[in-house]
Scaffold this motif. Structure first.
Motif, PDB file in Angstrom:
ATOM      1  N   LYS A  24       0.866  -1.178   0.000  1.00 30.93           N
ATOM      2  CA  LYS A  24       0.000   0.000   0.000  1.00 30.93           C
ATOM      3  C   LYS A  24       0.901   1.226   0.000  1.00 30.93           C
ATOM      4  CE  LYS A  24      -3.684   2.376   0.175  1.00 30.93           C
ATOM      5  NZ  LYS A  24      -4.691   2.317  -0.871  1.00 30.93           N
TER       6      LYS A  24
ATOM      7  N   LEU B 241       1.266   5.079   0.180  1.00 26.36           N
ATOM      8  CA  LEU B 241       0.567   6.305   0.573  1.00 26.36           C
ATOM      9  C   LEU B 241       1.462   7.482   0.231  1.00 26.36           C
ATOM     10  CD1 LEU B 241      -0.681   4.940   3.977  1.00 26.36           C
ATOM     11  CD2 LEU B 241      -2.185   5.637   2.138  1.00 26.36           C
TER      12      LEU B 241
ATOM     13  N   ASN C 104     -22.248  -5.457   3.127  1.00 22.07           N
ATOM     14  CA  ASN C 104     -21.054  -4.618   3.124  1.00 22.07           C
ATOM     15  C   ASN C 104     -20.650  -4.270   1.693  1.00 22.07           C
ATOM     16  OD1 ASN C 104     -18.425  -3.568   3.336  1.00 22.07           O
ATOM     17  ND2 ASN C 104     -18.171  -4.578   5.308  1.00 22.07           N
ATOM     18  N   PRO C 105     -20.933  -3.032   1.269  1.00 22.15           N
ATOM     19  CA  PRO C 105     -20.641  -2.654  -0.120  1.00 22.15           C
ATOM     20  C   PRO C 105     -19.159  -2.725  -0.471  1.00 22.15           C
ATOM     21  CG  PRO C 105     -21.323  -0.744   1.177  1.00 22.15           C
ATOM     22  CD  PRO C 105     -21.545  -1.940   2.032  1.00 22.15           C
ATOM     23  N   ILE C 106     -18.294  -2.551   0.526  1.00 22.99           N
ATOM     24  CA  ILE C 106     -16.844  -2.576   0.246  1.00 22.99           C
ATOM     25  C   ILE C 106     -16.424  -3.983  -0.184  1.00 22.99           C
ATOM     26  CG2 ILE C 106     -14.531  -2.239   1.219  1.00 22.99           C
ATOM     27  CD1 ILE C 106     -15.806  -0.175   3.116  1.00 22.99           C
TER      28      ILE C 106
ATOM     29  N   ILE D 167     -14.983  -5.254  -3.920  1.00 20.82           N
ATOM     30  CA  ILE D 167     -13.667  -5.899  -4.013  1.00 20.82           C
ATOM     31  C   ILE D 167     -13.818  -7.310  -4.577  1.00 20.82           C
ATOM     32  CG2 ILE D 167     -11.737  -6.819  -2.637  1.00 20.82           C
ATOM     33  CD1 ILE D 167     -12.091  -4.366  -0.801  1.00 20.82           C
TER      34      ILE D 167
ATOM     35  N   ASP E 196     -15.569   6.814  -7.691  1.00 20.32           N
ATOM     36  CA  ASP E 196     -15.453   7.496  -6.396  1.00 20.32           C
ATOM     37  C   ASP E 196     -14.331   6.892  -5.554  1.00 20.32           C
ATOM     38  OD1 ASP E 196     -17.378   9.352  -6.712  1.00 20.32           O
ATOM     39  OD2 ASP E 196     -18.966   8.223  -5.725  1.00 20.32           O
ATOM     40  N   VAL E 197     -14.071   5.618  -5.776  1.00 22.53           N
ATOM     41  CA  VAL E 197     -13.081   4.902  -4.964  1.00 22.53           C
ATOM     42  C   VAL E 197     -11.750   4.766  -5.700  1.00 22.53           C
ATOM     43  CG1 VAL E 197     -12.644   2.762  -3.677  1.00 22.53           C
ATOM     44  CG2 VAL E 197     -14.980   3.605  -3.893  1.00 22.53           C
TER      45      VAL E 197
ATOM     46  N   GLU F 126      -5.884   4.981  -6.299  1.00 26.00           N
ATOM     47  CA  GLU F 126      -6.945   5.828  -5.737  1.00 26.00           C
ATOM     48  C   GLU F 126      -6.632   7.288  -6.076  1.00 26.00           C
ATOM     49  OE1 GLU F 126      -7.124   4.876  -1.500  1.00 26.00           O
ATOM     50  OE2 GLU F 126      -6.652   2.837  -2.034  1.00 26.00           O
ATOM     51  N   ASP F 127      -7.465   8.195  -5.551  1.00 30.78           N
ATOM     52  CA  ASP F 127      -7.162   9.610  -5.740  1.00 30.78           C
ATOM     53  C   ASP F 127      -5.859   9.945  -5.003  1.00 30.78           C
ATOM     54  OD1 ASP F 127      -8.140   9.141  -3.258  1.00 30.78           O
ATOM     55  OD2 ASP F 127      -9.350  10.938  -3.118  1.00 30.78           O
ATOM     56  N   SER F 128      -5.315  11.091  -5.259  1.00 30.34           N
ATOM     57  CA  SER F 128      -4.067  11.579  -4.646  1.00 30.34           C
ATOM     58  C   SER F 128      -2.904  10.602  -4.836  1.00 30.34           C
ATOM     59  CB  SER F 128      -4.254  11.890  -3.154  1.00 30.34           C
ATOM     60  OG  SER F 128      -4.500  10.700  -2.434  1.00 30.34           O
TER      61      SER F 128
ATOM     62  N   ASP G  65      -2.360   7.588  -4.386  1.00 30.23           N
ATOM     63  CA  ASP G  65      -2.157   6.419  -3.526  1.00 30.23           C
ATOM     64  C   ASP G  65      -2.526   5.175  -4.328  1.00 30.23           C
ATOM     65  OD1 ASP G  65      -1.614   8.160  -1.541  1.00 30.23           O
ATOM     66  OD2 ASP G  65      -3.478   7.868  -0.432  1.00 30.23           O
TER      67      ASP G  65
ATOM     68  N   THR H  15      -2.479   0.559  -4.411  1.00 31.53           N
ATOM     69  CA  THR H  15      -2.223  -0.756  -3.829  1.00 31.53           C
ATOM     70  C   THR H  15      -1.714  -1.647  -4.943  1.00 31.53           C
ATOM     71  OG1 THR H  15      -4.121  -0.414  -2.382  1.00 31.53           O
ATOM     72  CG2 THR H  15      -3.241  -2.648  -2.492  1.00 31.53           C
TER      73      THR H  15
ATOM     74  N   GLY I 216      -6.193  -3.320   1.482  1.00 32.56           N
ATOM     75  CA  GLY I 216      -5.506  -2.206   0.841  1.00 32.56           C
ATOM     76  C   GLY I 216      -6.333  -0.989   0.493  1.00 32.56           C
ATOM     77  N   LEU I 217      -7.623  -1.024   0.754  1.00 33.75           N
ATOM     78  CA  LEU I 217      -8.464   0.126   0.401  1.00 33.75           C
ATOM     79  C   LEU I 217      -8.366   1.196   1.492  1.00 33.75           C
ATOM     80  CD1 LEU I 217     -10.691   1.174  -1.597  1.00 33.75           C
ATOM     81  CD2 LEU I 217     -12.341   0.228  -0.010  1.00 33.75           C
TER      82      LEU I 217
ATOM     83  N   ILE J 133     -13.814   7.626   2.079  1.00 35.54           N
ATOM     84  CA  ILE J 133     -14.707   6.955   1.127  1.00 35.54           C
ATOM     85  C   ILE J 133     -16.151   7.363   1.432  1.00 35.54           C
ATOM     86  CG2 ILE J 133     -13.176   4.987   0.681  1.00 35.54           C
ATOM     87  CD1 ILE J 133     -15.244   3.390   2.447  1.00 35.54           C
TER      88      ILE J 133
ATOM     89  N   TYR K  57     -18.859   5.838   1.772  1.00 39.66           N
ATOM     90  CA  TYR K  57     -19.506   4.991   2.781  1.00 39.66           C
ATOM     91  C   TYR K  57     -19.370   5.567   4.197  1.00 39.66           C
ATOM     92  CZ  TYR K  57     -20.031   0.537   5.366  1.00 39.66           C
ATOM     93  OH  TYR K  57     -20.405  -0.446   6.219  1.00 39.66           O
TER      94      TYR K  57
END
Lengths: 230, 206
Positions: A73, A75, A131-133, A137, A179-180, A202-204, A206, A208, B81-82, B103, B105
């Motif tokens: 990851k 950052l 759980n939408p996350i 995934i 968005d993610v 991801e944004d900025s 970052d 994985t 990792g999210l 996020i 959520y």
């Protein structure tokens, strides 16, 4: 004096020799590094139909995968990399097991409808829909491994290649995903077209990066691998 | 001169000569010690985070980075990792809190505000220049320091923090329990909210 002059005379060709050797080494280094750069830098693939077909054919013939993985990851603002390592299992049509061994012991099994999580606090089970996350995934991983993602209308897809790998860069077109994540890169081995890495940005900036090592395809995976017990 | 006049006079004098007040605070600060959950000047810590909100559990890795000027930056990343959120705490700046990302959520005003207050209590760094209140329980003594009337910090006789209580209108909002085990960083931080079903447990990894 004579001996001093002799020393100088002897010294000149010696130092010149060193200089030539350094120049040759530098030249060799430059050539080799430019060759490595050529081998590793990605170039856009223009004829994508055949490549896409080869990847999907390979994915469809893959019944299961068993491999080690390294998850990094990155950052950007922290200038920090959190590295996790473990074992990954995949079984058609929709069974996934991530077994994290470092820095924490954590196992997650996704079986299409349920999510099982085992950590130092015991075993927990959730509905995937709650759980939408997990749901996102799970869908992303499954569709990457079975090749379906390459036919998805939710992404704009570009293909690239270097000496060792093909890479499919997926740019999310629907807002829920964008968005993610800003992009998903799936890396395929050029020889067997198997997935060797996935990069989720991801944004900025970052991201994985998950690398799959020591892949064993269509081996023997016991059924209980995808059923966690307390 | 009655009592009221003396108080008024001393107040006016303190306004005229603020340096006198500062000097007094400075001397007392010298005698006191700095209260901080993370006393090291700059460091980076990785914690296992478990957030339980209304029965739903979110777990992940919490990265904390402290900079020499006293600012903190934190990011919560799931095991897979999210990144869930990234926040910055800058006590010496005009904007003391920045939400860099979150996020959808979790990006709700109540959640962000609650997390902000929790971490502000943990990251607060102040000099204990006032004498503490001493609580005795058997043979054990606890030293209680109050910060701006809202936050109570409990230490042992060595100055190790063991508990933080944040109050609002006199009511307890959350209790933060800290296990140190003689390390310069907490081994465990447990945040328990009193009025909402929210608990956060951070366990030190590295």
């Amino acid at each position: 004096m004579k001996s001093a002059n002799n020393k100088r005379k002897n010294c000149k060709p010696h130092s010149a020799g060193i200089l030539i050797r350094i120049q040759l080494a530098a030249l060799f280094f430059l050539l080799s590094s430019s060759m490595i750069a050529q081998n590793t830098s990605f170039q856009k693939v223009s004829k994508t139909i055949l490549l896409k077909q080869q990847i999907i054919t390979k994915a469809q013939s893959t019944k299961n995968i068993y491999c080690d993985f390294t998850q990094e990851k990155h950052l950007s603002m922290f200038k920090e990399v959190i590295t996790s390592k473990g074992i990954f299992y995949f079984q058609q049509p929709n069974l996934i097991r991530w077994q994290y061994n470092t820095p924490i012991s954590y196992t997650i099994v996704l079986n299409g409808k349920k999510v099982q999580i085992k950590d130092d606090n015991g075993l927990k089970e959730y509905d995937m829909s709650s759980n939408p996350i997990f749901k996102e995934i799970n869908n992303l991983l499954l569709n990457s491994l079975n090749g379906k993602i390459l036919n998805s209308k939710d992404f704009k897809i570009e293909y690239y290649k270097n000496h060792y790998e093909y890479m499919a860069r997926l740019l999310p077109q629907n807002t829920a995903m964008s968005d993610v994540l800003t992009s998903i890169e799936i890396y395929f081995n050029r020889i067997d077209f198997g997935v060797v890495a996935i990069k989720l940005t991801e944004d900025s900036d970052d991201f994985t990066l998950i690398k799959f090592n020591q892949r064993i395809i269509n081996g023997q995976i016991p059924d209980h691998t995808f059923k966690l017990r307390p | 001169m009655d009592k009221f006049q003396i108080i008024l006079l001393s107040f006016v004098l303190s306004l005229i000569n603020p340096f006198g007040v500062q000097a007094r605070a400075h001397n007392l600060q010298k005698e006191g010690f700095t209260i901080a959950v993370f006393p090291q000047k700059s460091a980076r810590y990785l914690y296992r985070a478990k957030i339980n909100f209304r029965g739903k559990e979110i777990t992940g890795l919490l990265l904390i980075r402290k900079k020499p000027e006293g600012s903190y930056r934190i990011a919560l990343v799931t095991e897979m990792g999210l990144k869930l959120f990234e926040m910055g705490f800058y006590p010496n700046k005009k904007k003391p809190f920045v939400l860099y990302s979150c996020i959808k959520y979790m990006n709700k005003k109540v959640i962000i505000s609650t997390l902000r207050k929790d971490f502000e209590s943990i990251f607060l760094n102040f000099s204990a220049w006032k004498k503490p209140k001493i609580h005795q329980k058997g043979n054990q003594y606890k030293y209680r320091y109050c910060y701006q009337g809202k936050r109570l910090y409990f230490c042992n006789k060595y100055g190790d923090l063991s508990k933080i209580i944040r109050k609002r209108w006199g009511f307890k909002q959350e209790i933060i329990k800290i296990k140190n085990s003689k390390n310069p960083y907490p081994q465990e931080i447990a945040i328990e909210h009193q009025h909402i079903t929210l608990s956060i447990i951070l366990t030190f990894i590295k």
